[in-house]
Design a protein around this motif. Structure first.
Motif, PDB file in Angstrom:
ATOM      1  N   THR A 104      89.524  78.263  64.191  1.00 30.88           N
ATOM      2  CA  THR A 104      89.105  76.746  64.358  1.00 30.88           C
ATOM      3  C   THR A 104      90.864  76.432  63.961  1.00 30.88           C
ATOM      4  O   THR A 104      90.870  76.007  63.205  1.00 30.88           O
ATOM      5  CB  THR A 104      88.374  75.431  63.868  1.00 30.88           C
ATOM      6  OG1 THR A 104      87.249  76.668  64.642  1.00 30.88           O
ATOM      7  CG2 THR A 104      88.450  74.553  64.584  1.00 30.88           C
ATOM      8  N   ARG A 105      91.497  75.665  64.921  1.00 33.13           N
ATOM      9  CA  ARG A 105      93.104  74.673  64.523  1.00 33.13           C
ATOM     10  C   ARG A 105      92.890  73.427  64.653  1.00 33.13           C
ATOM     11  O   ARG A 105      92.035  73.052  65.735  1.00 33.13           O
ATOM     12  CB  ARG A 105      94.004  75.901  65.689  1.00 33.13           C
ATOM     13  CG  ARG A 105      94.341  77.036  64.571  1.00 33.13           C
ATOM     14  CD  ARG A 105      95.758  77.668  66.667  1.00 33.13           C
ATOM     15  NE  ARG A 105      94.963  77.371  67.084  1.00 33.13           N
ATOM     16  CZ  ARG A 105      96.199  77.275  68.275  1.00 33.13           C
ATOM     17  NH1 ARG A 105      97.691  77.565  67.796  1.00 33.13           N
ATOM     18  NH2 ARG A 105      95.274  77.304  69.424  1.00 33.13           N
ATOM     19  N   GLY A 106      93.649  72.913  64.118  1.00 34.24           N
ATOM     20  CA  GLY A 106      93.184  71.018  64.340  1.00 34.24           C
ATOM     21  C   GLY A 106      94.335  70.799  64.896  1.00 34.24           C
ATOM     22  O   GLY A 106      95.609  71.952  65.640  1.00 34.24           O
ATOM     23  N   PRO A 107      94.695  69.390  65.929  1.00 32.24           N
ATOM     24  CA  PRO A 107      95.365  69.010  67.092  1.00 32.24           C
ATOM     25  C   PRO A 107      96.519  69.249  66.487  1.00 32.24           C
ATOM     26  O   PRO A 107      97.904  69.589  67.044  1.00 32.24           O
ATOM     27  CB  PRO A 107      94.929  68.172  67.060  1.00 32.24           C
ATOM     28  CG  PRO A 107      93.856  67.015  66.013  1.00 32.24           C
ATOM     29  CD  PRO A 107      93.326  68.895  65.452  1.00 32.24           C
ATOM     30  N   ARG A 110      98.587  71.956  66.952  1.00 31.31           N
ATOM     31  CA  ARG A 110      98.775  72.702  68.445  1.00 31.31           C
ATOM     32  C   ARG A 110     100.116  73.056  68.933  1.00 31.31           C
ATOM     33  O   ARG A 110     101.171  72.030  68.346  1.00 31.31           O
ATOM     34  CB  ARG A 110      98.133  71.891  69.516  1.00 31.31           C
ATOM     35  CG  ARG A 110      96.615  72.778  70.244  1.00 31.31           C
ATOM     36  CD  ARG A 110      96.161  72.127  71.199  1.00 31.31           C
ATOM     37  NE  ARG A 110      95.574  70.892  70.546  1.00 31.31           N
ATOM     38  CZ  ARG A 110      95.000  69.813  71.314  1.00 31.31           C
ATOM     39  NH1 ARG A 110      95.071  69.181  72.032  1.00 31.31           N
ATOM     40  NH2 ARG A 110      93.554  69.157  71.161  1.00 31.31           N
ATOM     41  N   ARG A 111     100.212  73.708  69.611  1.00 30.87           N
ATOM     42  CA  ARG A 111     102.029  74.026  69.729  1.00 30.87           C
ATOM     43  C   ARG A 111     102.312  72.222  71.324  1.00 30.87           C
ATOM     44  O   ARG A 111     101.151  72.126  71.236  1.00 30.87           O
ATOM     45  CB  ARG A 111     101.926  75.152  71.046  1.00 30.87           C
ATOM     46  CG  ARG A 111     102.198  76.675  69.900  1.00 30.87           C
ATOM     47  CD  ARG A 111     102.401  77.646  70.874  1.00 30.87           C
ATOM     48  NE  ARG A 111     101.186  77.966  71.320  1.00 30.87           N
ATOM     49  CZ  ARG A 111     100.608  79.071  71.628  1.00 30.87           C
ATOM     50  NH1 ARG A 111     101.523  80.560  71.212  1.00 30.87           N
ATOM     51  NH2 ARG A 111      99.040  79.140  71.886  1.00 30.87           N
ATOM     52  N   SER A 116      93.450  70.971  74.753  1.00 33.40           N
ATOM     53  CA  SER A 116      92.540  71.378  74.313  1.00 33.40           C
ATOM     54  C   SER A 116      91.450  72.068  75.742  1.00 33.40           C
ATOM     55  O   SER A 116      91.213  71.986  76.634  1.00 33.40           O
ATOM     56  CB  SER A 116      91.571  70.538  73.534  1.00 33.40           C
ATOM     57  OG  SER A 116      90.850  70.879  72.924  1.00 33.40           O
ATOM     58  N   ALA A 117      90.602  73.347  75.120  1.00 31.54           N
ATOM     59  CA  ALA A 117      89.793  73.414  75.824  1.00 31.54           C
ATOM     60  C   ALA A 117      89.109  72.325  76.248  1.00 31.54           C
ATOM     61  O   ALA A 117      87.755  71.882  76.848  1.00 31.54           O
ATOM     62  CB  ALA A 117      88.833  74.358  75.330  1.00 31.54           C
ATOM     63  N   ASN A 122      92.620  65.946  74.870  1.00 25.97           N
ATOM     64  CA  ASN A 122      93.974  65.673  75.772  1.00 25.97           C
ATOM     65  C   ASN A 122      94.586  64.857  76.663  1.00 25.97           C
ATOM     66  O   ASN A 122      93.520  63.662  76.136  1.00 25.97           O
ATOM     67  CB  ASN A 122      93.262  66.994  76.903  1.00 25.97           C
ATOM     68  CG  ASN A 122      93.279  68.600  76.656  1.00 25.97           C
ATOM     69  OD1 ASN A 122      94.053  69.055  75.568  1.00 25.97           O
ATOM     70  ND2 ASN A 122      92.844  69.085  77.618  1.00 25.97           N
ATOM     71  N   PRO A 123      95.596  64.614  76.362  1.00 23.94           N
ATOM     72  CA  PRO A 123      95.905  62.864  76.700  1.00 23.94           C
ATOM     73  C   PRO A 123      95.358  62.921  78.193  1.00 23.94           C
ATOM     74  O   PRO A 123      95.080  63.700  79.194  1.00 23.94           O
ATOM     75  CB  PRO A 123      97.386  62.920  76.963  1.00 23.94           C
ATOM     76  CG  PRO A 123      98.029  64.427  76.273  1.00 23.94           C
ATOM     77  CD  PRO A 123      96.990  65.296  76.101  1.00 23.94           C
TER      78      PRO A 123
END
Length: 149
Positions: A104-107, A110-111, A116-117, A122-123
């Motif tokens: 699990t990665r935090g926001p 993220r690249r 995000s799934a 997501n924006p």
């Protein structure tokens, strides 16, 4: 046909349109070596994929030298050890919890541009490709045409 057209456009941009495409090889056979002028040396990545030799040819790393395989083997050996000590189930459960935590990665991690799934993160609540929406499900249940078609 569209892929071949895009490939031809790519070759035209790169200036190598005269190069004829190679036939597809079976997955079990190795690719034929290219001339030295077109060859690029591969670098060893964190996955241990390919290594560069002094001659410039890329060689795949041996199966036993891949980090993921080594981690899985170490986990299996430790599972056998803990099972012998009658602690196999707690080891398995704790390792599952660790895998969930590590995966699990935090926001912030993220690249740039990666979605995000979960569309709510997501924006603009943008959904990723292949997401089943309520509108699509309703449309398919009632056999309605897609909006705007």
């Amino acid at each position: 046909a569209a892929v071949e057209q895009r490939l031809a456009e790519f070759r035209a941009v790169r200036g190598s349109a005269a190069v004829s495409p190679r036939p597809a090889e079976p997955p079990g056979k190795a690719a034929a070596p290219e001339p030295a002028g077109e060859q690029q040396a591969a670098t060893a990545g964190p996955g241990g994929g390919a290594q560069a030799r002094p001659g410039g040819e890329a060689v795949a790393a041996p199966v036993w030298a891949r980090p993921l395989l080594l981690k899985v083997l170490l986990w299996a050996v430790l599972l056998a050890l803990f099972a012998e000590l009658e602690l196999g189930l707690p080891y398995f459960v704790l390792s599952l919890l660790y895998w969930m935590y590590a995966g699990t990665r935090g926001p912030g991690e993220r690249r740039r541009g990666e979605l995000s799934a979960y569309s709510v993160f997501n924006p603009g609540c943008t959904a990723i490709a292949g997401t089943l929406t309520a509108e699509q499900l309703e449309r398919e249940l009632y056999y309605r045409p897609a909006a705007g078609r």
